[in-house]
Design an enzyme around this catalytic site. Structure first.
Site, mmCIF file in Angstrom:
data_model
loop_
_atom_site.group_PDB
_atom_site.id
_atom_site.type_symbol
_atom_site.label_atom_id
_atom_site.label_comp_id
_atom_site.label_asym_id
_atom_site.label_seq_id
_atom_site.Cartn_x
_atom_site.Cartn_y
_atom_site.Cartn_z
ATOM 1 N N HIS A 1 0.838 -1.209 0.000
ATOM 2 C CA HIS A 1 0.000 0.000 0.000
ATOM 3 C C HIS A 1 0.872 1.259 0.000
ATOM 4 C CE1 HIS A 1 -2.698 -2.892 2.274
ATOM 5 N NE2 HIS A 1 -3.472 -2.525 1.275
ATOM 6 N N MET B 1 3.577 -9.184 -0.720
ATOM 7 C CA MET B 1 2.988 -8.553 0.471
ATOM 8 C C MET B 1 1.463 -8.615 0.403
ATOM 9 S SD MET B 1 5.100 -6.487 2.488
ATOM 10 C CE MET B 1 6.860 -6.219 2.435
ATOM 11 N N ARG C 1 -3.100 -10.607 4.456
ATOM 12 C CA ARG C 1 -3.326 -11.977 4.934
ATOM 13 C C ARG C 1 -2.030 -12.672 5.370
ATOM 14 N NH1 ARG C 1 -7.679 -12.126 0.790
ATOM 15 N NH2 ARG C 1 -9.597 -12.033 1.990
#
Ligand code: PAF
Length: 269
Positions: free
Chosen positions: A32, A175, A178
């Protein structure tokens, strides 16, 4: 960073153009962050959202237990100087007409038959509400970004869909929020998924798609991964490879200790 907690409050914001939108479900990781950083570098302003979208989870999936780390996420976004964070109201996903995606009858769409309908429905709502110049996604969810790109094109929405490279742990594991369900040792072990698809990309130079698929599937199964799929497809339309194919997608989904892990690699011809 301004935190916006309702759709109506969003309407009163005068974004500086061009501005970029990074939708997330929170529990932010380096993947992110790479999107936020890219957005900061290339656009005047950045708005992120955190919303665990109930529409994209199947009945037996991890909606209720999906990791929530809001305070930490806010800190991370502030450090990156993200300009706005949108935290939609809990009823944000209610009473929406479900949108049918293209390209959802293969790969993850087979084992998660309502997943992409849920993703597309919420992204459509976000895009119509926020009207960003660009919306950013990670290539780990290759099928997701393809479906959204196709939809935005068909509906002539004025948002550029930008897809950015997969960010990996040291082991090579892509990445994902979870990954938090796995121990450190397991995450190290799961680096085998990436080594396998890299090797598959190599073996396509000399082997047929059928043989390369079988070798990779056998390898992962023998290594203890429960297979959902390993597929080698045309990256532009997720159909079988043909003489018109100019980019190949090797996509994989497995379960390891009940955790669903996906990854992919692109091979240009
Ligand atoms: O990739 C995700 O995190 C989600 O599918 C998204 C794009 C935020 C939609 O809920």
């Amino acid at each position: 960073m301004v935190i916006v907690k309702s759709s109506s409050a969003l309407n009163s914001i005068n974004f500086q153009n061009p501005f970029a939108f990074v939708p997330t479900m929170g529990n932010l990781h380096e993947g992110h962050l790479s999107l936020i950083k890219f957005a900061k570098e290339n656009y005047s302003e950045v708005i992120a959202s955190i919303f665990v979208n109930p529409l994209q989870f199947g009945k037996n999936e991890d909606f209720a237990s999906y990791p929530k780390t809001l305070d930490k996420d806010i800190e991370i976004l502030e450090d990156l100087e993200c300009n706005y964070l949108f935290l939609p109201e809990p009823n944000f996903a209610e009473n929406l007409e479900i949108i049918n995606p293209n390209f959802s009858d293969v790969l993850c769409g087979l084992s998660r038959p309502t997943h992409f309908h849920g993703v597309l429905t919420i992204i459509d709502k976000f895009l119509r509400l926020i009207k960003p110049n660009a919306c950013l996604f990670g290539l780990k969810d290759y099928q997701q970004q393809l479906i959204i790109r196709d939809y935005v094109h068909r509906k002539k929405l004025r948002t550029d869909i930008i897809s950015l490279p997969i960010i990996r742990e040291n082991s090579g594991l892509a990445m994902s929020s979870r990954n938090n369900y796995l121990s450190k040792d397991d995450r190290e072990y799961c680096g085998k998924i990436y080594s396998c698809i890299k090797k598959t990309a190599e073996s396509l130079k000399t082997s047929s798609v059928k043989i390369a698929t079988k070798q990779a599937t056998d390898f992962l199964q023998n290594a203890g991964f429960e297979m959902d799929y390993l597929k080698i497809l045309d990256a532009d339309n997720l159909s079988e490879i043909s003489e018109r194919t100019n980019k190949i997608l090797i996509a994989v989904a497995v379960n390891y200790k009940k955790v669903r892990l996906i990854d992919n690699i692109l091979v240009s011809l």
